[in-house]
Design an enzyme around this catalytic site. Structure first.
Site, PDB file in Angstrom:
ATOM      1  N   THR A  32      20.589  -7.837  -5.502  1.00  0.00           N
ATOM      2  CA  THR A  32      19.523  -7.309  -4.659  1.00  0.00           C
ATOM      3  C   THR A  32      20.089  -6.515  -3.488  1.00  0.00           C
ATOM      4  O   THR A  32      19.360  -5.737  -2.877  1.00  0.00           O
ATOM      5  CB  THR A  32      18.677  -8.467  -4.096  1.00  0.00           C
ATOM      6  OG1 THR A  32      19.568  -9.421  -3.512  1.00  0.00           O
ATOM      7  CG2 THR A  32      17.876  -9.146  -5.191  1.00  0.00           C
ATOM      8  N   ASP A  33      21.384  -6.715  -3.176  1.00  0.00           N
ATOM      9  CA  ASP A  33      21.902  -6.085  -1.948  1.00  0.00           C
ATOM     10  C   ASP A  33      21.855  -4.555  -2.023  1.00  0.00           C
ATOM     11  O   ASP A  33      21.350  -3.902  -1.118  1.00  0.00           O
ATOM     12  CB  ASP A  33      23.289  -6.621  -1.541  1.00  0.00           C
ATOM     13  CG  ASP A  33      24.385  -6.518  -2.587  1.00  0.00           C
ATOM     14  OD1 ASP A  33      24.097  -6.136  -3.744  1.00  0.00           O
ATOM     15  OD2 ASP A  33      25.544  -6.832  -2.240  1.00  0.00           O
ATOM     16  N   SER A 127      36.600 -14.532  -3.060  1.00  0.00           N
ATOM     17  CA  SER A 127      37.941 -14.630  -2.473  1.00  0.00           C
ATOM     18  C   SER A 127      38.318 -13.300  -1.819  1.00  0.00           C
ATOM     19  O   SER A 127      39.016 -13.282  -0.802  1.00  0.00           O
ATOM     20  CB  SER A 127      38.967 -15.002  -3.535  1.00  0.00           C
ATOM     21  OG  SER A 127      38.996 -14.030  -4.559  1.00  0.00           O
ATOM     22  N   SER A 128      37.850 -12.216  -2.366  1.00  0.00           N
ATOM     23  CA  SER A 128      38.200 -10.903  -1.809  1.00  0.00           C
ATOM     24  C   SER A 128      37.550 -10.701  -0.438  1.00  0.00           C
ATOM     25  O   SER A 128      38.212 -10.276   0.512  1.00  0.00           O
ATOM     26  CB  SER A 128      37.796  -9.786  -2.769  1.00  0.00           C
ATOM     27  OG  SER A 128      36.433  -9.892  -3.111  1.00  0.00           O
ATOM     28  N   ASP A 172      28.536 -10.113   0.102  1.00  0.00           N
ATOM     29  CA  ASP A 172      29.661 -11.035   0.296  1.00  0.00           C
ATOM     30  C   ASP A 172      30.158 -11.009   1.739  1.00  0.00           C
ATOM     31  O   ASP A 172      30.362 -12.055   2.358  1.00  0.00           O
ATOM     32  CB  ASP A 172      30.814 -10.669  -0.648  1.00  0.00           C
ATOM     33  CG  ASP A 172      30.350 -10.584  -2.092  1.00  0.00           C
ATOM     34  OD1 ASP A 172      29.313 -11.177  -2.416  1.00  0.00           O
ATOM     35  OD2 ASP A 172      31.027  -9.906  -2.883  1.00  0.00           O
ATOM     36  N   TYR A 224      29.421  -4.147 -13.657  1.00  0.00           N
ATOM     37  CA  TYR A 224      28.754  -4.092 -12.355  1.00  0.00           C
ATOM     38  C   TYR A 224      28.259  -2.682 -12.033  1.00  0.00           C
ATOM     39  O   TYR A 224      27.105  -2.471 -11.657  1.00  0.00           O
ATOM     40  CB  TYR A 224      29.716  -4.594 -11.270  1.00  0.00           C
ATOM     41  CG  TYR A 224      29.089  -4.741  -9.906  1.00  0.00           C
ATOM     42  CD1 TYR A 224      28.633  -5.979  -9.463  1.00  0.00           C
ATOM     43  CD2 TYR A 224      28.944  -3.645  -9.055  1.00  0.00           C
ATOM     44  CE1 TYR A 224      28.055  -6.118  -8.208  1.00  0.00           C
ATOM     45  CE2 TYR A 224      28.358  -3.776  -7.814  1.00  0.00           C
ATOM     46  CZ  TYR A 224      27.923  -5.005  -7.392  1.00  0.00           C
ATOM     47  OH  TYR A 224      27.343  -5.142  -6.153  1.00  0.00           O
TER      48      TYR A 224
HETATM   49  C1  GLA Z   1      29.151  -9.129  -6.097  1.00  0.00           C
HETATM   50  C2  GLA Z   1      29.089  -7.988  -5.091  1.00  0.00           C
HETATM   51  C3  GLA Z   1      27.907  -8.141  -4.145  1.00  0.00           C
HETATM   52  C4  GLA Z   1      26.613  -8.407  -4.905  1.00  0.00           C
HETATM   53  C5  GLA Z   1      26.803  -9.492  -5.945  1.00  0.00           C
HETATM   54  C6  GLA Z   1      25.598  -9.681  -6.822  1.00  0.00           C
HETATM   55  O1  GLA Z   1      29.436 -10.332  -5.445  1.00  0.00           O
HETATM   56  O2  GLA Z   1      30.285  -7.946  -4.345  1.00  0.00           O
HETATM   57  O3  GLA Z   1      27.802  -6.982  -3.340  1.00  0.00           O
HETATM   58  O4  GLA Z   1      26.103  -7.239  -5.472  1.00  0.00           O
HETATM   59  O5  GLA Z   1      27.920  -9.233  -6.785  1.00  0.00           O
HETATM   60  O6  GLA Z   1      24.539 -10.211  -6.110  1.00  0.00           O
END
Ligand code: GLA
Length: 382
Positions: A32-33, A127-128, A172, A224
């Site tokens: 959703t971000d 972790s990143s 994150d 992704y």
């Molecule tokens: C990863 C990405 C985030 C987000 C999630 C899914 O963690 O780093 O920005 O998009 O996937 O919610």
């Protein structure tokens, strides 16, 4: 970490400070971000620490005692000018130094950094973000930058997007930099707000299990970026700036007006933002047990509509729920990684063992299961 820093880098001085940042799990609101939606992550009680000692020249030396996937012990050498060209785990440290210098137009100063961590790599618990955020809070202080946390979130995202090459959003970094102990943070990626929501898990006798499938993901090369493009396509066809502008009641209006798989991505994003709102409402109202079914509903949405789950994680979710978890779902970016399960603390050990047994019996690797507790965000420790 004083003795260790001297043993690794030499010299007689100790570190100028030690900073740390946690990993995170996302309770609900996935992908959703970058769609302007809502998410509800919390920081976990596993942290990455960075002990840093400034140098008088432009050299950067980075080392770790942490051994995990892709992490090799030994000192990695760079300079302020060449930090952008780093590879491997050290690029989260060197990339942060590079991005801060470039974005803020500051000269910076060389340093030695010793990294320690209890955040497992490649599991989907960020972790990143932990490593780049620990580095950013350290350099903010040591280089005298005076950044606020929101600015740090943006800079951390640039490390991912530009240095690592993962087209990720700000979930994150926001979780890791804004979280507070015993709270989740309700992030609104359209309005830019972050609300602390007390979880009340402890008082309710609840715990979160992380079930690591051992299927590893890589957001720089995996599905992704493809999902992100599909979401953008859905928004373009629907004529909205982001999928946040689509209401739950309008989802089916778009069926047949875009490719079926693109419409499924839209449905996941819109319903998961709705679920994040519902979960936040329930915990705010002191009813954390009742979020279980909403989490499991979220998993079905990822499995069937967003299609970012994998069979080992589907098996883990089914097994955890069958063993008595209140709810379970894939957490993080997907295409591997981990599931989370909400369990009664008295049942934790039994559900963990039963889930691992069932996943293994279904022909997958035996998952590694551990508990996590909502913890503090990035901070200075010494
Ligand atoms: C990863 C990405 C985030 C987000 C999630 C899914 O963690 O780093 O920005 O998009 O996937 O919610």
């Amino acid at each position: 970490m004083r003795d260790e820093l001297q043993a690794v880098f030499g010299g007689t001085e100790g570190p100028d400070g030690v900073w740390s940042a946690p990993g995170r799990v996302n309770l609900i609101g996935e992908h959703t971000d970058y769609n302007g939606g809502l998410a509800l992550p919390f920081a976990i009680d596993r942290r990455t620490s960075v002990a840093v000692r400034l140098r008088d020249d432009d050299r950067i030396r980075v080392a770790t005692d942490f051994v995990d996937r892709g992490v090799v012990p030994g000192v990695i050498e760079s300079t302020l000018e060449t930090a952008h060209a780093s590879t491997g785990w050290s690029r989260y440290v060197l990339g942060a130094a590079h991005v801060l210098r470039r974005e803020l137009g500051v000269p910076g100063r060389g340093f030695e950094a010793l990294v320690s961590s209890t955040v497992p790599v490649g599991v989907g618990v960020s972790s990143s973000a932990a490593l780049e955020s620990a580095t950013i809070v350290a350099l903010d202080e040591l280089w005298g930058l005076g950044l606020d946390r929101r600015e740090m979130v943006r800079l951390g995202q640039l490390v991912e997007n530009e240095v690592v090459g993962a087209p990720t959003g700000t979930l994150d970094q926001s979780a890791v930099l804004l979280a507070q102990r015993d709270h989740a943070v309700l992030l609104d990626f359209r309005d830019g707000t972050a609300e602390q929501v007390p979880l009340g898990f402890e008082a309710a006798g609840l715990e979160i299990l992380v079930i690591d499938s051992l299927v590893r993901h890589d957001h720089a090369t995996g599905g992704y970026g493809e999902r992100r493009r599909e979401c953008e396509e859905a928004a373009r066809i629907a004529g909205v700036p982001t999928l946040r502008e689509i209401a739950v009641d309008d989802i089916e209006r778009w069926a047949g007006r875009m490719p079926a798989h693109v419409h499924r991505r839209l449905r996941h994003i819109v319903t998961d933002t709705d679920r994040a709102r519902r979960v936040a409402d329930l915990v705010r109202a002191g009813r954390p047990r009742e979020i279980g079914p909403v989490l499991t509903e979220g998993h079905a949405s990822q499995r069937d509509d967003f299609e970012d789950s994998v069979p080992a994680i589907d098996a883990a979710v089914d097994a955890a729920v069958a063993a008595g978890a209140l709810g379970a779902r894939l957490t993080g970016g997907g295409f591997g990684g981990a599931a989370i399960a909400l369990v009664d603390r008295a049942e934790t050990a039994r559900i963990a063992a039963s889930t691992a047994d069932a996943v293994e019996a279904a022909g997958h690797a035996r998952p590694i299961v551990f508990t996590v507790h909502p913890s503090d965000g990035a901070r200075r420790d010494a």
